[in-house]
Design an enzyme around this catalytic site. Structure first.
Site, PDB file in Angstrom:
ATOM      1  N   GLY A  79      33.445  79.718 -41.624  1.00  0.00           N
ATOM      2  CA  GLY A  79      34.273  80.616 -42.739  1.00  0.00           C
ATOM      3  C   GLY A  79      33.190  82.017 -42.860  1.00  0.00           C
ATOM      4  O   GLY A  79      33.804  82.733 -42.906  1.00  0.00           O
ATOM      5  N   CYS A  80      31.944  81.604 -42.874  1.00  0.00           N
ATOM      6  CA  CYS A  80      30.991  82.635 -43.116  1.00  0.00           C
ATOM      7  C   CYS A  80      30.727  83.656 -41.900  1.00  0.00           C
ATOM      8  O   CYS A  80      30.815  84.795 -41.850  1.00  0.00           O
ATOM      9  CB  CYS A  80      29.512  81.988 -43.267  1.00  0.00           C
ATOM     10  SG  CYS A  80      29.584  81.155 -44.796  1.00  0.00           S
TER      11      CYS A  80
END
Length: 160
Positions: A49-50
């Site tokens: 996600g990051c």
């Protein structure tokens, strides 16, 4: 959110910060005075996600740059991990290291989380759009990555 978490609101003065960042840079609220910018907090470098979020901001950088908006990513990662992350994905904006979570705490994003019944402290995914006067123009909490950078860009354009 834990009882002691700070609850910032749009229009509040952005809490001061000074942090080491990738590319042997230092980022601070003071140095950015007079210039609007995006300060986004993410849990951990080089996680799915990051990575998607960082790459989306990198992709939006040319448009943000045209309207005079800088981007700064903040996590608790050590500088070595951040440099590796930036290099691996060609991230040119500063990734700042908030190892002791002091900045995250002042922005109210160092919160109690829970996974599989275990409680722990962690970084909430959140974004702050700071105006040229150092005030918080817009806050996004519990960010969902898909489409977020575009949403931030639209809000940044409205600042101009």
């Amino acid at each position: 959110m834990s009882e002691t978490a700070i609850e910032l609101a749009e229009g509040d003065q952005a809490p001061a910060f000074t942090m080491p960042a990738t590319g042997e840079r230092t980022v601070s609220l003071k140095a950015l005075k007079g210039k609007p910018f995006v300060l986004y907090f993410y849990p951990r470098a080089d996680t799915p996600g990051c990575t998607k979020e960082a790459c989306a901001f990198q992709e939006a950088l040319p448009q943000l740059g045209r309207i005079g908006i800088d981007v700064i990513g903040v996590s608790k990662d050590k500088m070595k991990a951040l440099e590796k992350f930036a290099e691996k994905y060609g991230l040119t904006f500063p990734l700042a290291s908030d190892e002791i979570a002091g900045v995250a705490e002042s922005y109210g994003v160092w919160v109690e989380k829970s996974m599989y019944g275990r409680k722990y402290m962690g970084m909430d995914r959140a974004t702050f759009l700071i105006d040229a006067q150092g005030r918080i123009a817009r806050i996004w909490r519990k960010v969902k990555v898909p489409g977020h950078a575009k949403e931030v860009m639209a809000a940044a354009q409205a600042l101009k």
